[in-house]
Design an enzyme around this catalytic site. Sequence first.
Site, PDB file in Angstrom:
ATOM      1  CG  ASN A 212      -0.477   0.435   2.183  1.00  0.00           C
ATOM      2  OD1 ASN A 212       0.434   0.980   3.106  1.00  0.00           O
ATOM      3  ND2 ASN A 212      -0.435  -0.793   3.068  1.00  0.00           N
ATOM      4  N   PRO A 306      -3.211 -11.606  10.543  1.00  0.00           N
ATOM      5  CG  PRO A 306      -1.325 -11.260  11.655  1.00  0.00           C
ATOM      6  CD  PRO A 306      -1.844 -11.627  10.344  1.00  0.00           C
TER       7      PRO A 306
HETATM    8  N1  CTP Z   1      -3.840  -3.123  12.055  1.00  0.00           N
HETATM    9  C1  CTP Z   1      -3.293  -3.783  12.208  1.00  0.00           C
HETATM   10  N2  CTP Z   1      -2.728  -4.502  12.414  1.00  0.00           N
HETATM   11  C2  CTP Z   1      -3.890  -4.999  10.968  1.00  0.00           C
HETATM   12  C3  CTP Z   1      -5.045  -4.388  10.135  1.00  0.00           C
HETATM   13  C4  CTP Z   1      -4.808  -2.857  10.994  1.00  0.00           C
HETATM   14  O1  CTP Z   1      -2.398  -3.850  13.483  1.00  0.00           O
HETATM   15  N3  CTP Z   1      -4.164  -6.637   9.930  1.00  0.00           N
HETATM   16  C5  CTP Z   1      -4.008  -1.332  12.444  1.00  0.00           C
HETATM   17  C6  CTP Z   1      -3.301  -0.132  11.969  1.00  0.00           C
HETATM   18  O2  CTP Z   1      -2.059  -0.207  12.403  1.00  0.00           O
HETATM   19  C7  CTP Z   1      -3.855   1.178  12.232  1.00  0.00           C
HETATM   20  C8  CTP Z   1      -5.719   0.551  12.760  1.00  0.00           C
HETATM   21  O3  CTP Z   1      -5.304  -1.056  12.641  1.00  0.00           O
HETATM   22  O4  CTP Z   1      -3.859   1.288  13.704  1.00  0.00           O
HETATM   23  C9  CTP Z   1      -6.694   0.466  11.920  1.00  0.00           C
HETATM   24  O5  CTP Z   1      -6.170   0.002  10.376  1.00  0.00           O
HETATM   25  P1  CTP Z   1      -7.271   0.821   9.212  1.00  0.00           P
HETATM   26  O6  CTP Z   1      -5.811   0.005   8.386  1.00  0.00           O
HETATM   27  O7  CTP Z   1      -7.956   2.049   9.469  1.00  0.00           O
HETATM   28  O8  CTP Z   1      -8.131  -0.439   9.041  1.00  0.00           O
HETATM   29  P2  CTP Z   1      -8.596  -2.033   8.890  1.00  0.00           P
HETATM   30  O9  CTP Z   1      -8.308  -2.532  10.011  1.00  0.00           O
HETATM   31  O10 CTP Z   1      -7.434  -2.158   7.922  1.00  0.00           O
HETATM   32  O11 CTP Z   1     -10.362  -1.767   8.981  1.00  0.00           O
HETATM   33  P3  CTP Z   1     -10.835  -0.815   7.787  1.00  0.00           P
HETATM   34  O12 CTP Z   1     -10.142  -1.814   6.656  1.00  0.00           O
HETATM   35  O13 CTP Z   1     -12.296  -1.378   7.739  1.00  0.00           O
HETATM   36  O14 CTP Z   1     -11.110   0.102   7.688  1.00  0.00           O
END
Ligand code: CTP
Length: 402
Positions: A212, A306
């Site tokens: 990303n 995870p």
């Molecule tokens: N995060 C994490 N591990 C993952 C995904 C996300 O630790 N596998 C953490 C990111 O570092 C951030 C938070 O979760 O602090 C939110 O990440 P975000 O990408 O906004 O959310 P997602 O969990 O991916 O949810 P969505 O895709 O529904 O927005």
Amino acid sequence: MLTGKRILLIVSGGIAAYKSLELIRRLRERGAAVRCILTKAGAEFVTPLSLSALTEDKVYGELFSLTDEAEMGHIQLSRDADLLVVAPASADILAKMAQGRADDLASTALLATDKAVLVAPAMNVRMWEHAATQANLALIEERGVLSVGPNEGDMACGEYGYGRMAEPLEILAAIEGALQAQSGKGPLEGLRALVTSGPTHEPIDPVRYIANRSSGRQGHAIAAALAQQGAETTLVSGPSQLPDPPGLKTLHVETAAEMLAACRSALPAEIAVCAAAVADWRAAVPAQQKIKKNGAPQSLDLAANPDILAALSEAGSARPSLVIGFAAETENIVAQAQEKLARKGCDWILANDVAPETGTFGGDHNQIHLIRAEGVETWPQMTKAEVATRLCREIASTLGRA
Ligand code: CTP
């Protein structure tokens, strides 16, 4: 923090020298005294008169100046300051610092000083990326020199990339951090912090991966700020072009699984900040050999990664006292972040708008909504370094360290 501090500002050659004038103003309005050394190349970009008017002090330029030596020897000049700041730091002055050369007043002062040195590199992107410049910076950082920037963006020479000098307020934050670290008495002293940063790369085959647009800039800035405030900090970084911040331990990882393992190895910690843009999915079965075009599958089977933030929030007795996540959203920012706070079980969420038009991903600035169970606080737009400083302030006050 800056009141009564003496900064020796070395202005070397570069178009960014005009920003150093602004830096002087910001330092002075915070009560610091600034004295300048202007290199010969620097004098092609700003005049001694401008520097002298803003510092209300004499500007030093010549190594063998009878009057300067009579008033203040170059050794004393370099030691009379609390901190030396080189802004802009050209490729040439970084090379001189790495080699220990002393052929003008600036390089002599840098060699003779017994004080901390902070550099703000500024140069053309190719000069910045050149192996020689990277090696020079790595060498001086190893010796304890601090650095801030450069940033990515359009360059005066018409090219695009890393090489723009950090903005004056970012340099100011780094100066405050350096002075704080020097005092050895940060408010977070005695606490351990864990920060995730950057993207993850999930292999599809030996040459391709899922990734990303995260640059790691916000996470790295937070790790640096926590370390500067005295926390014993571990940064777990996915692939990023950024240098390892000084004064902390950096663990380099590629995948989400490796990031989680590295985070677990960094526990126990009192503070965890998950700023990484972790890939939510990985290829279910990465191919061992490069997938050839003619044998390519029509679709890619994915497996869920995870969730590191959720895992740290649920770490039982190993759970950090304060677990902080980010929410990267492109719409309904606050509502989605509130839902994320509940779903992930963390204590705070810093929600930011990452819609392409905001330039948040990879950019200098961020605009944050701090979401806690007790309410939402909207911060003004600020640089990522300022976000890091403000977050540290919130952390310190919540943990009773302010
Ligand atoms: N995060 C994490 N591990 C993952 C995904 C996300 O630790 N596998 C953490 C990111 O570092 C951030 C938070 O979760 O602090 C939110 O990440 P975000 O990408 O906004 O959310 P997602 O969990 O991916 O949810 P969505 O895709 O529904 O927005």
